[in-house]
Write an enzyme that holds these catalytic residues in place. Structure first.
Site, PDB file in Angstrom:
ATOM      1  N   LYS A 115       0.842  -1.196   0.000  1.00 15.67           N
ATOM      2  CA  LYS A 115       0.000   0.000   0.000  1.00 15.67           C
ATOM      3  C   LYS A 115       0.878   1.247   0.000  1.00 15.67           C
ATOM      4  O   LYS A 115       1.945   1.264   0.619  1.00 15.67           O
ATOM      5  CB  LYS A 115      -0.920  -0.019   1.220  1.00 15.67           C
ATOM      6  CG  LYS A 115      -1.980   1.082   1.225  1.00 15.67           C
ATOM      7  CD  LYS A 115      -2.895   0.949   2.429  1.00 15.67           C
ATOM      8  CE  LYS A 115      -3.947   2.050   2.470  1.00 15.67           C
ATOM      9  NZ  LYS A 115      -4.842   1.929   3.643  1.00 15.67           N
ATOM     10  N   SER A 194      -9.827   1.890   3.023  1.00 17.47           N
ATOM     11  CA  SER A 194      -9.015   2.691   2.120  1.00 17.47           C
ATOM     12  C   SER A 194      -7.972   1.873   1.357  1.00 17.47           C
ATOM     13  O   SER A 194      -7.322   2.378   0.453  1.00 17.47           O
ATOM     14  CB  SER A 194      -8.286   3.775   2.926  1.00 17.47           C
ATOM     15  OG  SER A 194      -7.375   3.164   3.866  1.00 17.47           O
ATOM     16  N   SER A 218     -10.060  -0.612   7.288  1.00 13.33           N
ATOM     17  CA  SER A 218      -9.556  -0.372   5.930  1.00 13.33           C
ATOM     18  C   SER A 218      -8.908  -1.573   5.271  1.00 13.33           C
ATOM     19  O   SER A 218      -8.556  -1.514   4.093  1.00 13.33           O
ATOM     20  CB  SER A 218      -8.557   0.791   5.942  1.00 13.33           C
ATOM     21  OG  SER A 218      -9.207   1.999   6.227  1.00 13.33           O
TER      22      SER A 218
END
Length: 554
Positions: A115, A194, A218
């Site tokens: 990420k 997210s 998330s």
């Protein structure tokens, strides 16, 4: 019931797939990616790839080339923000092939994604924000270092909501992520957020595992929407060093993988890495210093056994008490989600677990408590991105711009709507006139939520809940051509509600994971959430291996 009748057939199908893997791997070329008519290594699990490599029928170079081809093939998903140089990752794979004949590391030659809020030396780390568009990391985060030392090949940085603030992965300066699992109606769907880019990359077969960050769900929410496993450990178990701070008292590194065993393997690897680092250095940010070390060695050993566990040798759940929180049965829950929740409870009961109803009375307060606290911490953590200390500086053509004007312009241009909204909300909550009314009160209620979990884990070992109330929401038409259109207040509130099932575990700091449990009538994935007591991840994983059988039932 239908799920009972299908268990035996599902088990036989998985065994047949395992037999086909060995046959298919022998037909791979080590110099080029597989063609459309040939099987791809991208569709295997980490364990299957490792077995094929050990048998000599598959090379790390082939696996990495297949991964690169899949990433290029599915570029429309916008799962990645940046990719590492193709020649570099192929060379790393070749080095792994040379190691395969000697001492093998646990993730040797396995393509993984990171990420974009984790530092990786020499790569862009933008947090999907314009203000960090040109920032390049000068060091590796602990999680990235742990993956590399285990032999994994990092392919690139995945797309996300800006600074990890969002539930649909649409608040990115690089465009919204598209869910690779589309419904029968052909409507584009959100992967959740997210960490939507990481979930989409694993679900689409671009990589075998990915790092995400979980602040209020998330990792678990996109895992549910994309049909993969998403796991967050006990808060503080894995090091946050090198992970961009959003809400420091909530942020957790998380893991995406295809199945539970792969998740256990990644977690065991990272946990062992953090444990070794905590013994070598007095690094204040190494959070494994807070792990009960008398329990850690046994946990790592148990995780190692579970990661290699065969379905036929899996033990029963005799003596395990599974709680069903009554507060999670809300009016907004989708009927198919509720049906699979009940089927999951029955499946665990059939494996020997005792299923009982429990209560977490302060669950309804989790949503406002989370946004009050996380926004307050975000307003403090993001203050450094002002164009002066960190971030792109924006100045006007006219001379005489002062400090205040430069900061205002840099943050207005460089930070998106959702991040701005949370910064303003957090600054308000921390103001002198509002602190006692909002932030202090939220801290007090957070403690009540923590007490709820402490009390319930005296009665049960594991909690079973839905991961989300509904399946993946559609991407609106306006979110595609211009993803920075200011949304309506109603759509923002609806997005905030997406994580309502996940926030209590984050506020209490307990470990939790989303396990694929099936699909709705439109073909969209549904996940079920398992929650265990602090530092009892291994017990949760055992239940998850059983629960994963539900997803294999036709």
């Amino acid at each position: 019931m239908s799920w009972r009748r299908g268990l035996w057939r599902a088990s036989e199908r998985r065994k047949e797939l395992g037999r086909k893997v060995c046959i298919q791997c022998n037909s791979y070329s080590t110099t080029s990616s597989s063609s459309s008519s040939s099987p791809s290594s991208c569709d295997l699990t980490i364990r299957q790839v490792v077995e094929a490599m050990d048998g000599g029928g598959l090379s790390a170079e082939t696996v990495v080339r297949d991964s690169l081809a899949r990433i290029e093939e599915r570029a429309e998903l916008r799962a990645f923000i940046s990719l590492r140089d193709r020649d570099v990752v192929v060379e790393e794979a070749k080095s792994s092939d040379l190691r395969c004949h000697g001492e093998r590391r646990p993730l040797e030659g396995i393509p993984v994604a990171v990420k974009d809020n984790f530092q990786e030396c020499g790569t862009q780390t933008t947090n999907a924000s314009k203000i960090l568009g040109n920032y390049r990391s000068s060091y590796d985060s602990d999680m990235v270092r742990g993956l590399k030392e285990a032999g994994a090949v990092t392919m690139g940085k995945t797309n996300m909501d800006e600074f990890a603030m969002g539930s649909m992965s649409r608040w990115s300066s690089y465009g919204p992520v598209v869910n690779p699992v589309q419904c029968s109606e052909g409507v584009l769907r959100s992967p959740g957020g997210s960490s939507g880019g990481s979930a989409a990359a694993v679900a689409a077969g671009m990589v075998f595992a990915a790092l995400g960050s979980d602040t209020g769900g998330s990792v678990r929410q996109p895992a549910s929407h994309c049909g993969v496993v998403g796991f967050k450990p006990t808060y503080g178990t894995l090091s946050r060093f090198g992970m961009t701070a959003f809400a420091s008292s909530l942020d957790c590194p998380g893991i995406f993988a295809r199945d539970v065993q792969d998740t256990i393997l990644i977690y065991e690897t990272l946990l062992r890495h953090c444990h070794i680092r905590s013994n070598k250095t007095a690094h204040t940010n190494d959070s494994t210093l807070h792990y009960p070390h008398n329990h850690l060695a046994d946990t790592i050993t148990h995780l190692g056994r579970l990661s290699q566990c065969r379905e036929e040798s899996l033990g029963c759940l005799d003596g395990v008490a599974v709680g069903i929180p009554e507060e999670y049965l809300v009016a907004e829950i989708q009927p198919e989600v509720e049906e699979l929740w009940k089927a999951g409870a029955q499946l665990l009961a059939s494996a020997g677990a005792k299923v009982i109803p429990v209560s977490l009375p302060h669950t309804s307060y989790a949503l406002p408590v989370y946004y009050a606290l996380s926004s307050a911490e975000a307003s403090s953590n993001l203050a450094r991105y002002d164009g002066m200390r960190y971030g792109e500086r924006v100045t006007s053509e006219s001379a005489g711009d002062g400090y205040q004007s430069t900061v205002e312009k840099s943050r207005t241009v460089g930070i998106g709507f959702e991040a701005q909204r949370r910064i303003l909300l957090g600054t308000f909550c921390l103001s002198q006139s509002s602190y006692d009314q909002y932030h202090k009160k939220a801290m007090q209620v957070r403690r009540l939520i923590w007490n709820d979990f402490e009390a319930v884990f005296r009665k049960v070992d594991i909690l079973l809940t839905p991961s989300c109330q509904t399946t993946a929401p559609p991407l609106s038409d306006t979110s595609l051509p211009d993803f920075q259109i200011r949304p309506s207040a109603e759509s923002v509130i609806e997005e905030y509600m997406n994580d309502v099932m996940l926030m209590p575990a984050s506020l209490a700091g307990v470990p939790a994971m989303s396990v694929p449990a099936g699909r709705d009538r439109k073909g969209l994935p549904i996940g079920l959430q398992l929650i265990s007591s602090w530092h009892r991840e291994s017990q949760m994983f055992e239940a998850a291996i059983h629960l994963a059988k539900l997803d294999a039932v036709p």
